[in-house]
Design a protein around this motif. Sequence first.
Motif, short mmCIF file in Angstrom:
data_model
loop_
_atom_site.label_atom_id
_atom_site.label_comp_id
_atom_site.label_asym_id
_atom_site.label_seq_id
_atom_site.Cartn_x
_atom_site.Cartn_y
_atom_site.Cartn_z
N HIS A 130 -7.50 16.28 -6.57
CA HIS A 130 -8.95 16.12 -6.70
C HIS A 130 -9.50 15.37 -5.48
CE1 HIS A 130 -12.85 15.29 -8.58
NE2 HIS A 130 -12.71 14.06 -8.09
N HIS A 131 -8.88 14.24 -5.15
CA HIS A 131 -9.35 13.44 -4.01
C HIS A 131 -9.12 14.17 -2.69
CE1 HIS A 131 -10.57 9.98 -6.29
NE2 HIS A 131 -9.37 9.91 -6.88
N ALA A 132 -7.98 14.84 -2.55
CA ALA A 132 -7.70 15.60 -1.33
C ALA A 132 -8.73 16.70 -1.15
CB ALA A 132 -6.28 16.18 -1.37
N ASN A 133 -9.12 17.37 -2.24
CA ASN A 133 -10.12 18.44 -2.14
C ASN A 133 -11.51 17.89 -1.84
OD1 ASN A 133 -8.28 20.46 -2.48
ND2 ASN A 133 -8.64 20.72 -4.66
N ASP A 134 -11.85 16.72 -2.40
CA ASP A 134 -13.13 16.08 -2.04
C ASP A 134 -13.16 15.80 -0.54
OD1 ASP A 134 -14.22 16.13 -4.56
OD2 ASP A 134 -13.88 13.99 -4.98
N HIS A 135 -12.07 15.27 -0.03
CA HIS A 135 -11.99 14.97 1.40
C HIS A 135 -12.05 16.27 2.22
CE1 HIS A 135 -10.96 12.88 5.06
NE2 HIS A 135 -9.96 13.72 5.26
N ALA A 136 -11.35 17.30 1.77
CA ALA A 136 -11.35 18.57 2.50
C ALA A 136 -12.75 19.19 2.54
CB ALA A 136 -10.36 19.54 1.85
N LYS A 137 -13.48 19.08 1.43
CA LYS A 137 -14.84 19.61 1.40
C LYS A 137 -15.74 18.87 2.38
CE LYS A 137 -14.46 21.11 -3.38
NZ LYS A 137 -14.75 20.75 -4.78
N ASP A 138 -15.56 17.55 2.48
CA ASP A 138 -16.37 16.74 3.39
C ASP A 138 -16.03 16.99 4.85
OD1 ASP A 138 -17.57 15.59 1.18
OD2 ASP A 138 -16.38 13.73 1.26
N THR A 139 -14.78 17.35 5.12
CA THR A 139 -14.33 17.49 6.52
C THR A 139 -14.05 18.92 6.93
OG1 THR A 139 -12.03 17.14 5.85
CG2 THR A 139 -13.31 15.18 6.47
N GLY A 140 -14.28 19.88 6.03
CA GLY A 140 -14.02 21.28 6.36
C GLY A 140 -12.55 21.65 6.33
N GLY A 141 -11.75 20.87 5.61
CA GLY A 141 -10.31 21.15 5.53
C GLY A 141 -9.99 22.17 4.46
N LYS A 142 -8.71 22.48 4.34
CA LYS A 142 -8.24 23.44 3.35
C LYS A 142 -8.12 22.78 1.98
CE LYS A 142 -5.60 26.19 6.60
NZ LYS A 142 -4.28 26.72 6.95
N LEU A 143 -8.40 23.53 0.92
CA LEU A 143 -8.29 23.02 -0.44
C LEU A 143 -6.84 23.10 -0.93
CD1 LEU A 143 -11.52 24.51 -2.05
CD2 LEU A 143 -11.16 22.23 -1.11
N TRP A 144 -6.50 22.20 -1.84
CA TRP A 144 -5.17 22.11 -2.41
C TRP A 144 -5.17 22.65 -3.83
CZ3 TRP A 144 -0.82 19.42 -0.28
CH2 TRP A 144 -1.06 18.86 0.97
N THR A 145 -4.00 23.10 -4.28
CA THR A 145 -3.78 23.53 -5.66
C THR A 145 -2.51 22.86 -6.14
OG1 THR A 145 -4.80 25.68 -5.26
CG2 THR A 145 -3.39 25.50 -7.20
N TYR A 146 -2.53 22.32 -7.35
CA TYR A 146 -1.34 21.71 -7.92
C TYR A 146 -0.72 22.70 -8.90
CZ TYR A 146 1.73 18.63 -10.50
OH TYR A 146 2.83 18.08 -11.09
N VAL A 147 0.59 22.92 -8.76
CA VAL A 147 1.30 23.88 -9.59
C VAL A 147 2.56 23.20 -10.14
CG1 VAL A 147 2.32 26.18 -9.70
CG2 VAL A 147 0.49 25.72 -8.07
N LEU A 148 2.68 23.16 -11.45
CA LEU A 148 3.87 22.60 -12.11
C LEU A 148 4.64 23.78 -12.68
CD1 LEU A 148 5.45 20.10 -13.05
CD2 LEU A 148 4.01 20.09 -15.09
N ILE A 149 5.78 24.08 -12.08
CA ILE A 149 6.53 25.30 -12.40
C ILE A 149 7.82 24.97 -13.13
CG2 ILE A 149 7.63 27.36 -11.43
CD1 ILE A 149 5.83 26.94 -8.96
N PRO A 150 8.02 25.52 -14.34
CA PRO A 150 9.30 25.31 -15.02
C PRO A 150 10.42 26.06 -14.29
CG PRO A 150 7.92 26.82 -16.26
CD PRO A 150 7.10 26.34 -15.11
N HIS A 151 11.62 25.50 -14.30
CA HIS A 151 12.70 26.09 -13.52
C HIS A 151 13.03 27.52 -13.92
CE1 HIS A 151 15.33 25.31 -16.94
NE2 HIS A 151 16.25 26.01 -16.32
N ASP A 152 12.87 27.87 -15.17
CA ASP A 152 13.24 29.23 -15.58
C ASP A 152 12.20 30.28 -15.19
OD1 ASP A 152 11.37 28.43 -17.46
OD2 ASP A 152 12.54 29.08 -19.19
N ALA A 153 11.09 29.85 -14.60
CA ALA A 153 10.10 30.81 -14.09
C ALA A 153 10.42 31.21 -12.65
CB ALA A 153 8.70 30.22 -14.16
N VAL A 154 11.32 30.46 -12.00
CA VAL A 154 11.70 30.75 -10.62
C VAL A 154 12.83 31.76 -10.65
CG1 VAL A 154 12.56 29.78 -8.46
CG2 VAL A 154 10.98 28.46 -9.89
#
Length: 174
Positions: A130-154
């Motif tokens: 959330h904070h990284a994306n706020d900063h990215a929006k203010d500075t024109g940076g790339k947005l982040w996505t958080y992904v929590l992946i269970p091992h059996d989905a890999v």
Amino acid sequence: MQNQYWETTDYRASVSRRFVMLKPQAFKVPSEAFVRDFRTPVNPLSQGFTKCCYPYQKIDSDTEREFAVIMEAGSEAGVMRWMKPGIGQFRIEYAAGQSYEPDFVVETAKNEMSDPVVQAKAKAARKWVHHANDHAKDTGGKLWTYVLIPHDAVEPSATITSLVSTYAQAAELV
């Protein structure tokens, strides 16, 4: 001192610098071993990446190796580069001075997905995003996505698009 009351406080997000310089990673290879391509089953070291920030990566399990294969093949989701951070290169504080260092994005065993420590780490990571994306929006940076992946989905048939669409968690200020 009597009648003391302690309340858990949250941390305040601040950007102390725009980026952290990635440092070379050192790996030990036993004299009888050699570095193999990451597409072969588990070995301590793998090489042959085209999208990884490093020419070599220490792969600790077959699940990590399979995830590296998925990341390398992730062009349908726009994967340009990826990394498995070295120790101390990517820390997220999740509880009273305890740091969490993600494997890739985030990966954990499915039977641990509801574990309180895993959930505390996920909460901290969503806040960080959330904070990284706020900063990215203010500075024109790339947005982040958080992904929590269970091992059996890999697994070899998985794609970055399917994993992100299934397991992405909304960035939030919690």
